[in-house]
Design an enzyme around this catalytic site. Sequence first.
Site, PDB file in Angstrom:
ATOM      1  N   THR A   1       0.875  -1.162   0.000  1.00  0.00           N
ATOM      2  CA  THR A   1       0.000   0.000   0.000  1.00  0.00           C
ATOM      3  C   THR A   1       0.918   1.220   0.000  1.00  0.00           C
ATOM      4  O   THR A   1       2.139   1.100   0.179  1.00  0.00           O
ATOM      5  CB  THR A   1      -0.891   0.043   1.261  1.00  0.00           C
ATOM      6  OG1 THR A   1      -0.072  -0.122   2.411  1.00  0.00           O
ATOM      7  CG2 THR A   1      -1.960  -1.023   1.231  1.00  0.00           C
TER       8      THR A   1
ATOM      9  N   LYS B   1       0.802   3.721   4.464  1.00  0.00           N
ATOM     10  CA  LYS B   1       1.164   3.336   5.830  1.00  0.00           C
ATOM     11  C   LYS B   1       2.488   4.032   6.185  1.00  0.00           C
ATOM     12  O   LYS B   1       2.517   5.258   6.251  1.00  0.00           O
ATOM     13  CB  LYS B   1       1.207   1.813   5.948  1.00  0.00           C
ATOM     14  CG  LYS B   1      -0.177   1.174   5.691  1.00  0.00           C
ATOM     15  CD  LYS B   1      -0.186  -0.306   5.920  1.00  0.00           C
ATOM     16  CE  LYS B   1      -1.575  -0.897   5.832  1.00  0.00           C
ATOM     17  NZ  LYS B   1      -1.927  -1.430   4.525  1.00  0.00           N
TER      18      LYS B   1
ATOM     19  N   ARG C   1      -4.106   6.968   0.033  1.00  0.00           N
ATOM     20  CA  ARG C   1      -4.625   5.595   0.017  1.00  0.00           C
ATOM     21  C   ARG C   1      -4.434   5.039  -1.383  1.00  0.00           C
ATOM     22  O   ARG C   1      -5.013   5.537  -2.343  1.00  0.00           O
ATOM     23  CB  ARG C   1      -6.124   5.581   0.338  1.00  0.00           C
ATOM     24  CG  ARG C   1      -6.493   6.237   1.645  1.00  0.00           C
ATOM     25  CD  ARG C   1      -5.862   5.533   2.811  1.00  0.00           C
ATOM     26  NE  ARG C   1      -6.448   4.269   3.043  1.00  0.00           N
ATOM     27  CZ  ARG C   1      -7.060   3.911   4.172  1.00  0.00           C
ATOM     28  NH1 ARG C   1      -7.162   4.776   5.163  1.00  0.00           N
ATOM     29  NH2 ARG C   1      -7.552   2.700   4.327  1.00  0.00           N
TER      30      ARG C   1
HETATM   31  N1  DSN Z   1      -6.051  -2.789   7.216  1.00  0.00           N
HETATM   32  C1  DSN Z   1      -4.627  -2.986   7.197  1.00  0.00           C
HETATM   33  C2  DSN Z   1      -4.047  -2.980   8.569  1.00  0.00           C
HETATM   34  O1  DSN Z   1      -4.592  -2.321   9.434  1.00  0.00           O
HETATM   35  O2  DSN Z   1      -3.032  -3.605   8.801  1.00  0.00           O
HETATM   36  C3  DSN Z   1      -4.238  -4.195   6.442  1.00  0.00           C
HETATM   37  O3  DSN Z   1      -4.753  -4.162   5.181  1.00  0.00           O
END
Ligand code: DSN
Length: 417
Positions: free
Chosen positions: A226, A229, A235
Amino acid sequence: MSSTSALQAADPDIHELVLKEARRQDECIRLIPSENYVSPAVLEATGSVLSNKYSEGYPGRRYYEGQEFIDRIETLAIDRAKALFGAAHANVQPYSGSPANQAVYLALLEAGDTVMGLGLPFGGHITHGLNVNFSGRIYRSVGYEVDRDTHRIDLDEVEDIARRERPKLIFCGGTAYPRIWDFAGFAEIASAVGAVLVADIAHISGLVVAGAHPHPFPHAGIVTTTTHKTLRGPRGGMILSDGTYAKELDRAVFPGLQGGPHDHTTAAIAVALREAATEEFRAYAHQIVANARALAQALDGHGFRLISGGTDNHLILMDVTKRGINGKPAAQALNRAGIECNYNTVPFDPRKPFDPSGVRIGTPAVTSRGMREAEMPSIAAWIDRVVANADDETEIARVRAEVTEFCRAFPAPGIRV
Ligand code: DSN
């Protein structure tokens, strides 16, 4: 008129809710390890007129006209992704991590083929073969676990399973594994059984590009992530590869799975990749890890049971049941106190996922606010107080007031309240 006031005029309900969410993010200690604060520049690109455009296809090969600037934006994103990750090929169109992983399955496997991944209860991801996910329903999924005592992946066990089950594809990576991934060890196993190794680095991609976690290349042929993060982008998702399956992967994303890419997201990914190539980001990523270590140490000092005994990365998983509370009420009490985390299963959890034994926390967002090791003992002490007084709303309100005051000293990027 600013875009905010335009929103206020057109839709006061949504405007007010967005404002409230901004204030919540500003006043809260956000510890969900998959979340972050993006930069104002990433926010601006995300909210741009690029949202108006359709661009099915790839740069230079589109099905709609008017792509002269979109092509340049997507090419910049691709080139920056390749340079930053040292990849021969990059696809920046997946809508998020799950679609990126879906594309890998579609590119490489036929229905019924065998895949291996870390089981969700042990820190994997739903797309690594969970029975209710497409990956476990369409494909034959074989999970590996962590060791019952050390909570670490046992590569001997992974190898035994791989030799027995002969998967075509092996996933490494996860969502609740606080330790270093041994990409080289996985690659040896994949090679011995003729499987393709896919590293899903969604959680750690920011750490990887900064050298705060070992790199999956050249060990894994395909890397998915992704972008929102530890990487601190919008996103979105990306597939990076050594190029062996570039055509198959691109075709799997479009037209295999998706229609038009989200051009505003592509631009914001490009911005985030430029930011991630800086010395400042490198220091940020190392600080995430240093903060997680300091937080783990402080929590350990309060008697929390940390899964695997601590952390090597950005996240901490702890079993709170020994403190006389389950994960869900603990996470809810923490949320009421202005400390945001999520309840989570722990390895070999006797409890169900919707009411598990654990709480998962991480340091990417607090590090984006400029918090450092010195702040981590305070956060641990508040967590301890809330968990010890989860039924005492007066004490929770006291913690919340302290947390709100504390947060004022660390302005949240991109938020003007
Ligand atoms: N939703 C993500 C997480 O919180 O790790 C994983 O896709």
